[in-house]
Write a protein that holds these residues in place. Structure first.
Motif, PDB file in Angstrom:
ATOM      1  N   PHE A  37      25.680  31.077 -29.767  1.00 46.47           N
ATOM      2  CA  PHE A  37      26.857  30.605 -29.065  1.00 46.47           C
ATOM      3  C   PHE A  37      26.397  29.696 -27.936  1.00 46.47           C
ATOM      4  CE2 PHE A  37      30.374  33.422 -30.492  1.00 46.47           C
ATOM      5  CZ  PHE A  37      29.651  34.311 -31.274  1.00 46.47           C
ATOM      6  N   ARG A  38      27.310  28.888 -27.445  1.00 47.82           N
ATOM      7  CA  ARG A  38      27.007  28.113 -26.246  1.00 47.82           C
ATOM      8  C   ARG A  38      28.253  28.004 -25.388  1.00 47.82           C
ATOM      9  NH1 ARG A  38      25.993  22.007 -28.662  1.00 47.82           N
ATOM     10  NH2 ARG A  38      28.174  21.475 -29.120  1.00 47.82           N
ATOM     11  N   GLN A  39      28.005  27.853 -24.093  1.00 47.27           N
ATOM     12  CA  GLN A  39      29.102  27.696 -23.144  1.00 47.27           C
ATOM     13  C   GLN A  39      28.725  26.637 -22.124  1.00 47.27           C
ATOM     14  OE1 GLN A  39      30.388  31.267 -21.087  1.00 47.27           O
ATOM     15  NE2 GLN A  39      32.427  30.396 -20.818  1.00 47.27           N
ATOM     16  N   ALA A  40      29.503  25.569 -22.124  1.00 51.80           N
ATOM     17  CA  ALA A  40      29.317  24.499 -21.141  1.00 51.80           C
ATOM     18  C   ALA A  40      30.177  24.812 -19.922  1.00 51.80           C
ATOM     19  CB  ALA A  40      29.711  23.170 -21.763  1.00 51.80           C
ATOM     20  N   PRO A  41      29.854  24.250 -18.769  1.00 49.47           N
ATOM     21  CA  PRO A  41      30.639  24.513 -17.559  1.00 49.47           C
ATOM     22  C   PRO A  41      32.107  24.171 -17.764  1.00 49.47           C
ATOM     23  CG  PRO A  41      28.599  23.431 -17.002  1.00 49.47           C
ATOM     24  CD  PRO A  41      28.678  23.418 -18.497  1.00 49.47           C
ATOM     25  N   GLY A  42      32.970  25.114 -17.419  1.00 49.14           N
ATOM     26  CA  GLY A  42      34.401  24.894 -17.517  1.00 49.14           C
ATOM     27  C   GLY A  42      34.972  24.968 -18.918  1.00 49.14           C
ATOM     28  N   LYS A  43      34.134  25.326 -19.886  1.00 43.85           N
ATOM     29  CA  LYS A  43      34.595  25.400 -21.275  1.00 43.85           C
ATOM     30  C   LYS A  43      34.427  26.806 -21.824  1.00 43.85           C
ATOM     31  CE  LYS A  43      33.815  20.554 -22.428  1.00 43.85           C
ATOM     32  NZ  LYS A  43      33.263  19.600 -23.424  1.00 43.85           N
ATOM     33  N   GLU A  44      35.082  27.046 -22.948  1.00 43.29           N
ATOM     34  CA  GLU A  44      34.979  28.346 -23.589  1.00 43.29           C
ATOM     35  C   GLU A  44      33.645  28.492 -24.310  1.00 43.29           C
ATOM     36  OE1 GLU A  44      39.730  29.120 -24.515  1.00 43.29           O
ATOM     37  OE2 GLU A  44      38.291  28.905 -26.154  1.00 43.29           O
ATOM     38  N   GLN A  45      33.291  29.733 -24.541  1.00 43.44           N
ATOM     39  CA  GLN A  45      32.088  30.015 -25.315  1.00 43.44           C
ATOM     40  C   GLN A  45      32.401  29.816 -26.793  1.00 43.44           C
ATOM     41  OE1 GLN A  45      30.614  34.174 -25.705  1.00 43.44           O
ATOM     42  NE2 GLN A  45      28.856  33.423 -24.520  1.00 43.44           N
ATOM     43  N   ASP A  46      31.570  29.038 -27.480  1.00 42.25           N
ATOM     44  CA  ASP A  46      31.802  28.712 -28.884  1.00 42.25           C
ATOM     45  C   ASP A  46      30.644  29.163 -29.759  1.00 42.25           C
ATOM     46  OD1 ASP A  46      33.174  25.553 -27.852  1.00 42.25           O
ATOM     47  OD2 ASP A  46      34.253  27.378 -28.433  1.00 42.25           O
ATOM     48  N   LEU A  47      30.979  29.659 -30.933  1.00 40.96           N
ATOM     49  CA  LEU A  47      29.976  29.951 -31.941  1.00 40.96           C
ATOM     50  C   LEU A  47      29.550  28.630 -32.573  1.00 40.96           C
ATOM     51  CD1 LEU A  47      28.415  31.941 -33.784  1.00 40.96           C
ATOM     52  CD2 LEU A  47      30.419  31.897 -35.293  1.00 40.96           C
ATOM     53  N   ILE A  48      28.256  28.344 -32.596  1.00 39.72           N
ATOM     54  CA  ILE A  48      27.802  27.093 -33.172  1.00 39.72           C
ATOM     55  C   ILE A  48      27.003  27.291 -34.458  1.00 39.72           C
ATOM     56  CG2 ILE A  48      27.863  25.776 -31.032  1.00 39.72           C
ATOM     57  CD1 ILE A  48      24.817  26.208 -30.844  1.00 39.72           C
ATOM     58  N   ALA A  49      26.428  28.446 -34.658  1.00 40.49           N
ATOM     59  CA  ALA A  49      25.680  28.706 -35.882  1.00 40.49           C
ATOM     60  C   ALA A  49      25.505  30.203 -36.072  1.00 40.49           C
ATOM     61  CB  ALA A  49      24.313  28.033 -35.848  1.00 40.49           C
ATOM     62  N   SER A  50      25.506  30.629 -37.329  1.00 35.33           N
ATOM     63  CA  SER A  50      25.287  32.043 -37.600  1.00 35.33           C
ATOM     64  C   SER A  50      24.604  32.205 -38.947  1.00 35.33           C
ATOM     65  CB  SER A  50      26.605  32.823 -37.574  1.00 35.33           C
ATOM     66  OG  SER A  50      27.433  32.441 -38.646  1.00 35.33           O
ATOM     67  N   VAL A  51      23.990  33.367 -39.108  1.00 35.20           N
ATOM     68  CA  VAL A  51      23.296  33.669 -40.359  1.00 35.20           C
ATOM     69  C   VAL A  51      23.353  35.168 -40.594  1.00 35.20           C
ATOM     70  CG1 VAL A  51      21.032  33.885 -39.216  1.00 35.20           C
ATOM     71  CG2 VAL A  51      21.151  33.330 -41.655  1.00 35.20           C
ATOM     72  N   ARG A  52      23.469  35.564 -41.839  1.00 33.04           N
ATOM     73  CA  ARG A  52      23.422  36.972 -42.189  1.00 33.04           C
ATOM     74  C   ARG A  52      21.981  37.441 -42.231  1.00 33.04           C
ATOM     75  NH1 ARG A  52      27.842  37.752 -47.073  1.00 33.04           N
ATOM     76  NH2 ARG A  52      29.644  36.922 -45.921  1.00 33.04           N
ATOM     77  N   ARG A  53      21.774  38.697 -41.851  1.00 36.23           N
ATOM     78  CA  ARG A  53      20.410  39.230 -41.867  1.00 36.23           C
ATOM     79  C   ARG A  53      19.877  39.297 -43.301  1.00 36.23           C
ATOM     80  NH1 ARG A  53      17.686  44.088 -42.308  1.00 36.23           N
ATOM     81  NH2 ARG A  53      15.766  44.195 -41.080  1.00 36.23           N
ATOM     82  N   ILE A  54      20.760  39.671 -44.228  1.00 35.12           N
ATOM     83  CA  ILE A  54      20.367  39.733 -45.633  1.00 35.12           C
ATOM     84  C   ILE A  54      20.949  38.513 -46.346  1.00 35.12           C
ATOM     85  CG2 ILE A  54      20.430  41.081 -47.753  1.00 35.12           C
ATOM     86  CD1 ILE A  54      18.884  42.368 -45.442  1.00 35.12           C
ATOM     87  N   GLY A  55      20.117  37.802 -47.060  1.00 33.63           N
ATOM     88  CA  GLY A  55      20.573  36.607 -47.747  1.00 33.63           C
ATOM     89  C   GLY A  55      20.392  35.371 -46.896  1.00 33.63           C
ATOM     90  N   SER A  56      20.979  34.264 -47.332  1.00 36.39           N
ATOM     91  CA  SER A  56      20.757  32.977 -46.673  1.00 36.39           C
ATOM     92  C   SER A  56      22.045  32.292 -46.248  1.00 36.39           C
ATOM     93  CB  SER A  56      19.982  32.052 -47.608  1.00 36.39           C
ATOM     94  OG  SER A  56      20.685  31.887 -48.813  1.00 36.39           O
ATOM     95  N   SER A  57      23.131  33.024 -46.265  1.00 44.06           N
ATOM     96  CA  SER A  57      24.417  32.418 -45.901  1.00 44.06           C
ATOM     97  C   SER A  57      24.419  32.014 -44.437  1.00 44.06           C
ATOM     98  CB  SER A  57      25.537  33.418 -46.174  1.00 44.06           C
ATOM     99  OG  SER A  57      26.785  32.917 -45.753  1.00 44.06           O
ATOM    100  N   THR A  58      24.798  30.758 -44.179  1.00 39.90           N
ATOM    101  CA  THR A  58      24.838  30.249 -42.814  1.00 39.90           C
ATOM    102  C   THR A  58      26.183  29.596 -42.520  1.00 39.90           C
ATOM    103  OG1 THR A  58      23.861  28.156 -43.498  1.00 39.90           O
ATOM    104  CG2 THR A  58      22.355  29.848 -42.686  1.00 39.90           C
ATOM    105  N   TYR A  59      26.449  29.461 -41.249  1.00 43.27           N
ATOM    106  CA  TYR A  59      27.636  28.762 -40.756  1.00 43.27           C
ATOM    107  C   TYR A  59      27.206  27.829 -39.641  1.00 43.27           C
ATOM    108  CZ  TYR A  59      31.448  27.851 -37.548  1.00 43.27           C
ATOM    109  OH  TYR A  59      32.323  27.224 -36.700  1.00 43.27           O
TER     110      TYR A  59
END
Length: 118
Positions: A37-59
């Protein structure tokens, strides 16, 4: 419980690269997914990338798709975020997070600052 510690942030010029790392400890075998996740000043926290522990599925969020790559090393309990072609708008505090049940992120790191100068 789970502990997450990020490292690798810093100051970089636009167009440069950084690699963030996240070390997980504790109940790592219970992790279902991990994300950045990332949060810039004055902005909401956003999910930018994710991955499952098992397998290779990413976002990836559209804002980072094609520039950032999330990866993991389950044997070392590590999560990474390779950030290329950085832009000033990527400046933010970046957080590593993990969830056990796939519905929410329950564990968070302390955050690492990334600053991209123009």
């Amino acid at each position: 419980q789970l502990q997450l510690v990020e490292s690798g942030g810093g100051l970089v010029q636009a167009g440069g690269s950084l690699r963030l790392s996240c070390a997980a400890s504790g109940r790592t075998s219970n992790i279902y997914f991990m994300g950045w996740f990332r949060q810039a000043p004055g902005k909401e926290q956003d999910l930018i990338a994710s991955v499952r522990r098992i397998g290779s599925s990413t976002y990836y969020a559209d804002s980072v798709k094609g520039r950032f790559t999330i990866s993991k090393d389950n044997a070392k309990n590590m999560l990474y975020l390779q950030m290329n072609s950085l832009k000033p708008e990527d400046t933010a505090v970046y957080y590593c997070a993990a969830g056990f049940d796939g519905r929410q992120y329950d564990f968070w790191g302390q955050g690492t600052q990334v600053t991209v100068s123009s």
